[in-house]
Design an enzyme around this catalytic site. Structure first.
Site, PDB file in Angstrom:
ATOM      1  N   SER A 224       4.060  -8.150   6.155  1.00 35.24           N
ATOM      2  CA  SER A 224       4.652  -6.853   6.462  1.00 35.24           C
ATOM      3  C   SER A 224       4.411  -5.862   5.327  1.00 35.24           C
ATOM      4  CB  SER A 224       6.132  -7.040   6.774  1.00 35.24           C
ATOM      5  OG  SER A 224       6.561  -5.995   7.581  1.00 35.24           O
ATOM      6  N   HIS A 367       8.536 -11.094  14.219  1.00 31.25           N
ATOM      7  CA  HIS A 367       8.080 -10.644  12.905  1.00 31.25           C
ATOM      8  C   HIS A 367       8.526 -11.616  11.808  1.00 31.25           C
ATOM      9  CE1 HIS A 367       6.789  -7.514  10.175  1.00 31.25           C
ATOM     10  NE2 HIS A 367       7.958  -7.499   9.561  1.00 31.25           N
TER      11      HIS A 367
HETATM   12  C1  GTR Z   1      10.088  -2.371   8.481  1.00 34.33           C
HETATM   13  C2  GTR Z   1       9.028  -1.352   8.262  1.00 34.33           C
HETATM   14  C3  GTR Z   1       7.671  -1.993   8.389  1.00 34.33           C
HETATM   15  C4  GTR Z   1       7.568  -3.314   7.667  1.00 34.33           C
HETATM   16  C5  GTR Z   1       8.827  -4.146   7.739  1.00 34.33           C
HETATM   17  C6  GTR Z   1       8.865  -5.324   6.773  1.00 34.33           C
HETATM   18  O1  GTR Z   1      11.351  -1.831   8.384  1.00 34.33           O
HETATM   19  O2  GTR Z   1       9.173  -0.346   9.205  1.00 34.33           O
HETATM   20  O3  GTR Z   1       6.671  -1.104   7.950  1.00 34.33           O
HETATM   21  O4  GTR Z   1       7.213  -3.112   6.353  1.00 34.33           O
HETATM   22  O5  GTR Z   1       9.962  -3.391   7.524  1.00 34.33           O
HETATM   23  O6  GTR Z   1       8.455  -5.219   5.618  1.00 34.33           O
HETATM   24  O7  GTR Z   1       9.328  -6.380   7.191  1.00 34.33           O
END
Ligand code: GTR
Length: 390
Positions: A224, A367
């Site tokens: 991420s 995620h």
């Molecule tokens: C979210 C963000 C993403 C990603 C994510 C993470 O809030 O919008 O760009 O970076 O966090 O790091 O898990």
């Protein structure tokens, strides 16, 4: 429908493929002077440096190179870590520049059973430090260090907080205010993600001095926001053999112009300290970008690059990530004549595509960075290092 419901905060964005605008992307193979790029020479001396420069000025900020001294201090060593399977070294990397000093901690498990210096995976960790517990009292799938060592790789990691806290106020407290305060004055100066990439480079500086590590066989990986930093590390520092992005999404592997899931405007608003100030110019104005993220992938060429997504992680735009990988690796195929190509349509979960120079998979689920992902990254690296032995 299968689409996750957008939260209130996300409602200015969409994850509807039918709303993706018709886009035209900057041409990888034509430089700013209008010259065509056809040869390895032209790629390496003209186009690649220009692309890295465009990312510096417009997205991630400049990467300060000046350092007066580097000191590596082993603050803890355990030759019988992981029940004798690994040697643990905790290394303080002190960087001195002008009169100032900043220190980051590198955690490194080196396999004890081996004939040669070990290849290494460096994880840029932005999550809770318990994910990278050096005592291994807590073992998280986010960094399956035992599994990494078992497969013959050294497992290395650091926490981003050591170089730039992941916070819009305190991100300047570490290297930015101590070592490189002038970056903060510049519209194209380094910010949080750039600082994290800088940290990864300092880990590489250590690998290059460590006899137990084969620094020529090093992979950098992040998840991420860490994956955005990982891609920027590999793009700006050619010492990394393999660069891995796990679900890096916006400002990472995903094509900005698709405006699918997280957008440039949204990421700049919520995380104003990640990217350079200039990136704001492209809020809701992606067509003006002189690059798109496929060119960040291309900047790895001829080195290897791996992009992974998750089926339910639409916020990170799996399709846009795949598109970047397909387009960016045109340099591997068309300039370096490397064999194999990605299927036109994104593969389904359970069917990773591992080419000699690039890899992709989409994992079923949400995620996250999991042992499933790690094992595929290591499968890819096994092959890559076997066939690219110096
Ligand atoms: C979210 C963000 C993403 C990603 C994510 C993470 O809030 O919008 O760009 O970076 O966090 O790091 O898990």
């Amino acid at each position: 429908s299968m689409l996750p419901v957008l939260t209130y905060a996300q409602k200015d964005t969409h994850n509807d493929e039918s709303k993706v605008p018709n886009i035209s992307l900057p041409d990888l193979f034509v430089n700013s002077k209008g010259q065509e790029i056809n040869t390895i020479q032209e790629w390496e001396y003209k186009r690649r440096p220009e692309i890295v420069n465009l990312f510096e000025n417009n997205v991630y900020g400049t990467m300060p190179k000046a350092i007066d001294a580097l000191n590596f201090t082993i603050v803890n060593e355990d030759k019988m870590a992981m029940n004798g399977m690994a040697t643990l070294k905790e290394i303080d990397i002190e960087v001195i520049y002008r009169t100032q000093s900043a220190t980051m901690r590198l955690i490194l498990f080196i396999p004890n059973e081996r004939d040669e210096a070990a290849p290494v995976f460096l994880l840029i960790n932005h999550r809770d430090p318990e994910n990278i517990d050096p005592t291994r009292t807590i073992k998280m799938g986010f960094w399956p260090a035992e599994e990494i060592v078992r497969r013959g790789y050294a497992a290395a990691t650091f926490h981003v907080k050591d170089v730039a806290d992941d916070d819009k106020v305190t991100f300047t407290d570490d290297i930015l205010s101590k070592l490189y305060p002038e970056e903060l004055e510049k519209e194209n100066g380094m910010r949080g993600l750039g600082a994290w990439a800088w940290g990864a480079m300092r880990a590489m500086d250590y690998f290059e001095t460590c006899q137990d590590i084969d620094a020529k066989k090093a992979a950098v990986i992040g998840h991420s926001r860490g994956g955005k930093a990982s891609l920027w590390t590999g793009a700006s520092d050619p010492r990394w053999a393999i660069t891995i992005s796990n679900e890096s999404g916006a400002g990472g592997a995903a094509i900005s112009r698709r405006k699918f899931g997280e957008t440039v405007q949204r990421i700049n608003t919520v995380f104003p300290y990640w990217f350079t100030d200039n990136f704001n110019k492209y809020n809701n104005n992606e067509a003006l970008l002189p690059i798109d993220q496929h060119m960040l992938i291309a900047a790895m060429a001829p080195r290897a690059v791996y992009v992974a997504s998750a089926s339910e992680d639409l916020w990170a735009d799996p399709k846009g990530e795949y598109m970047s990988l397909q387009l960016g690796t045109r340099v591997h195929r068309e300039i370096y004549k490397m064999k194999g190509d990605f299927p036109k349509a994104i593969n389904s979960p359970g069917n990773p595509v591992h080419l000699p120079y690039a890899g992709h998979h989409i994992r079923e689920g949400k995620h996250n960075l999991t042992p499933y992902d790690w094992n595929l990254f290591m499968d890819f690296a096994d092959n890559y290092f076997r066939f690219n032995n110096e």
